[in-house]
Design a protein around this motif. Sequence first.
Motif, mmCIF file in Angstrom:
data_model
loop_
_atom_site.group_PDB
_atom_site.id
_atom_site.type_symbol
_atom_site.label_atom_id
_atom_site.label_comp_id
_atom_site.label_asym_id
_atom_site.label_seq_id
_atom_site.Cartn_x
_atom_site.Cartn_y
_atom_site.Cartn_z
ATOM 1 N N CYS A 67 0.737 -1.266 0.017
ATOM 2 C CA CYS A 67 0.107 -0.005 0.010
ATOM 3 C C CYS A 67 0.810 1.205 0.081
ATOM 4 O O CYS A 67 0.125 2.321 -0.702
ATOM 5 C CB CYS A 67 -0.779 0.229 1.211
ATOM 6 N N LEU A 172 -10.415 -5.255 -1.247
ATOM 7 C CA LEU A 172 -9.269 -5.980 -1.653
ATOM 8 C C LEU A 172 -9.415 -7.214 -2.301
ATOM 9 O O LEU A 172 -8.687 -7.833 -3.260
ATOM 10 C CB LEU A 172 -8.177 -5.907 -0.644
ATOM 11 N N GLN A 173 -10.429 -7.778 -2.218
ATOM 12 C CA GLN A 173 -10.763 -9.404 -2.906
ATOM 13 C C GLN A 173 -12.002 -9.248 -3.829
ATOM 14 O O GLN A 173 -12.435 -10.258 -4.131
ATOM 15 C CB GLN A 173 -11.154 -10.392 -1.728
ATOM 16 N N SER A 240 -5.279 -9.513 3.002
ATOM 17 C CA SER A 240 -6.583 -8.579 3.011
ATOM 18 C C SER A 240 -6.939 -8.403 4.412
ATOM 19 O O SER A 240 -7.280 -7.241 4.933
ATOM 20 C CB SER A 240 -7.757 -9.123 2.053
#
Lengths: 288, 428
Positions: A67, A172-173, A240
């Motif tokens: 990130c 994120l998934q 995640s």
Amino acid sequence: MSPFMTKSLKLLGGLAVAATLGLGMPALAAGGHAKKLQEAEFSFEGPFGTFDQAELQRGYKVYREVCASCHAMNLMSFRNLGQKGGPFYDERYSNPNDNPVVKQIASEFEVAEIDPESGDEVMRKATTSDRFPSPFRNDEAAKASNGGALPPDLSVMAKARHDGANYIYSLLQGYDPEPHGLTVAPGQHYNVYFPGDLTSAWTGDHDKVPAGGVLAMAAPLSDGRVTFDDGTPSTLKNQSRAVAAFIAWTSEPHAIERKQTGVAVLLYLLIFFGITYLAYRQVWRGKH
Amino acid sequence: MSDHPSTYTPKTGIEKWLDARLPILRLAHDSFVDYPTPKNLNYWWTFGGILSLCLGIQIITGVVLAMHYVPHIDHAFDSLERIRRDVNGGWLIQFVHSNGASMFFFAVYIHMFRGLYYGSYKAPREVLWLLGCIIYFLMIATAFMGYVLPWGQMSYYGAVVITNLIGAIPIVGPSILTWLQGGFSVDQATLNRFFSLHYLLPFVIAGVVVLHVWALHVCGQNNPTGVEVKSKEDTVPFTPYATVKDGVAMILFLMLFAVFVFFLPNALGHVDNYVKANPLQTPAHIVPEWYMLPFYAILRAIPDKLIGVIAMFAAIAVIFALPWLDTSKVRSMRYRPVMRWFFVLFVITCCLLGWCGGQLPEDMVFSLGKDTAGHAIGLKVVHLSQILTAYYFAFFLIIMPWIGLKEEPLPVPASISEAVLLNHTKHS
């Protein structure tokens, strides 16, 4: 007013109450357009939940290695990592600035400083009191490197979205393959959990506009992207989950202290209530 | 009550000395110890005390927050996070203050609905009611400006929407708008003056509260029967009777308060306010805090901006006129079999207006199907808001005066004591 009129008015009033309630109820069930978020069932949920320190450490690693290359965390200092409840808190070091792990992490970064002799900007090793350095010099540089989109600061992200930790975990998934019939512009990416309205980009059936939206960030995580030092399998799900937990912590580092104080405060008030209520019964005896 | 003679007797030399110079202890004794209160007051009457507690909490936490807050568009948002993160106990003080505003409004709405149900605004308590309305109006102004201070997205766009309402006034509107904002947009000057006024107004409220309590102590409290106090039999001294009952209610209220502060601190706020204000990025859905939502729904129910603004302010103004709109000779709705139903409907209307205020006007309340173009047919939020707005005003302007003249009230007890005795025989 005749009794008949009184009765009819009462009936009218009653009917209106019933109708209003009847109308109001289905409205409360209205929903949104993005797909329903996944439930990660984090350790810190609920009134007694606490952060899992190992998970926070894994989360910091995901943040730092993935990130942080685009997203700043301007409100976080290195010392925060070692404060009570933080990922690297060690009870031997009540002052997080003494914590060797935190010192080590800080020393791996360089920050800019004005040299008092020359007035020039020089780089030095970061210390525990420094903020996390931003990946870009300014917002314009950040936009230039990201197709015009500014990667938001992540410091309080879990508070800035509904059900923030689960939102980050799900987003994120959520990079599902684009459905056929959806036009996604170059530099944009389809995500089922991103809030948006895809009606204008959809060429298929009117009633079957896909859930989700498009965003500038490409899928940042994938299986094996970050190696966890504690042997936790490096799946997309685990990464995640860990980074969502970490951002939940950075968003409110005192959350656990808050809940624990709350339990004590409520117990105190309960006892105080009991005593005051007994006093009330005693004082008012025979008065009403 | 005004004709109640003072029973204060200074005991020590110091008390006697002070009493001859400034009888402040006498005032306190007569107001909060010996003051006679109707003995049939129920728990709805404890919210006056609770509201004083709320004001005290807001002022104390606010003064501390102002020591750490930075009223600057570049620093305000981060200074709030610094308070939550780095100031000792700052997270507690900040959450108490932000949730305290909601608690304050929750209590004031119960207090107002109580006054409405039991006819506490009727002669001779009109001035008491008007002072209460002024306090409520000042609370709205204070809360609105306070909500702007964190300088999040909702702070900023809330300020933009509300200040721009003034711009709808013909001819002078735009000039007033510029004067109010301190420039041509919501910016540094706006934030700075809102901070100044947000610090000032609570002390103005405290001043009006003193007048409110003074007016209360002149007429004496109303009570659930709406029958005036007739003899000493009808009352009990404020201390210990009312103090201990208020105490019980305050602790229960603080428990509710604590649940929000410690376990749901952000539940009553909006997530967008944790995003720093960005004048170039309008949020999809601008909404005020929950306690303003009914008025926001009234504003948006009317398509014309100016009339919408007038309606919104009229919705508050009409509350001031209440003592002169109610034509009934009976105070308490306990003895008003018709009016009480319209009251229940009014409470529900206010709640539903609040719900409407939080939705988009074009959203559907329910849909009955689709037309040929694929658009849903049914009741839209804006239509429901219009129906509810019509009832809101009809309640004050038509129902209140008309039912008061036509209704046959139930028999009213001769005195408070009789009502209390009657209640006993009914239960035993």
